[in-house]
Design a protein around this motif. Structure first.
Motif: not given
Length: 136
Positions: A67-72
């Motif tokens: 779900k959603g957009t994240g950072y790695y």
């Protein structure tokens, strides 16, 4: 004769401790380690700007964005955008962090294999605001 598997219910969400996370993070253990799989599977929900500290996994990790957009980000590399439906496979010992972007909630499933052989995670130092806000 093989033993029958029995369905288990996930634990109630718990808030991630400040020593391992910046911002509000909710962790739900979906499956704990057992003799058949020896892995921990968790659902982790990050509020906007929330993130892990830098850390490594003795036996690697798989992240599945749900779900959603994240950072790695891996140490020494640029931040990568991590979108719903994508996965990241992290090799053992790779220093990294992950979390939500600045404007929305982000959820992923974390799979930590072989936990009886060295544990699931080695927590390190916090991700600074400068590191979090670096160009990507």
């Amino acid at each position: 004769m093989a033993q029958s598997a029995k369905p288990t219910s996930p634990q109630a969400p718990t808030q991630g401790p400040e020593s391992y996370f910046t911002g509000t993070v909710w962790i739900t253990t979906l499956a704990g380690p057992n003799a058949q799989t020896d892995c921990v599977v968790s659902q982790v929900t990050f509020e906007p700007k929330a993130r892990t500290v830098w850390h490594t996994h003795p036996n690697g990790q798989i992240l599945l964005a749900t779900k959603g957009t994240g950072y790695y980000q891996e140490k020494g590399q640029s931040i990568q955008i991590f979108r719903e439906g994508e996965s990241v496979t992290i090799a053992s010992g790779v220093e990294h962090w992950h979390g939500a972007g600045p404007t929305g909630q982000f959820t992923h499933i974390a799979i930590n294999p072989n936990v009886s052989k060295g544990g699931a995670v080695n927590w390190l130092q916090a991700v600074t605001e400068e590191e979090y806000n670096a160009p990507h």
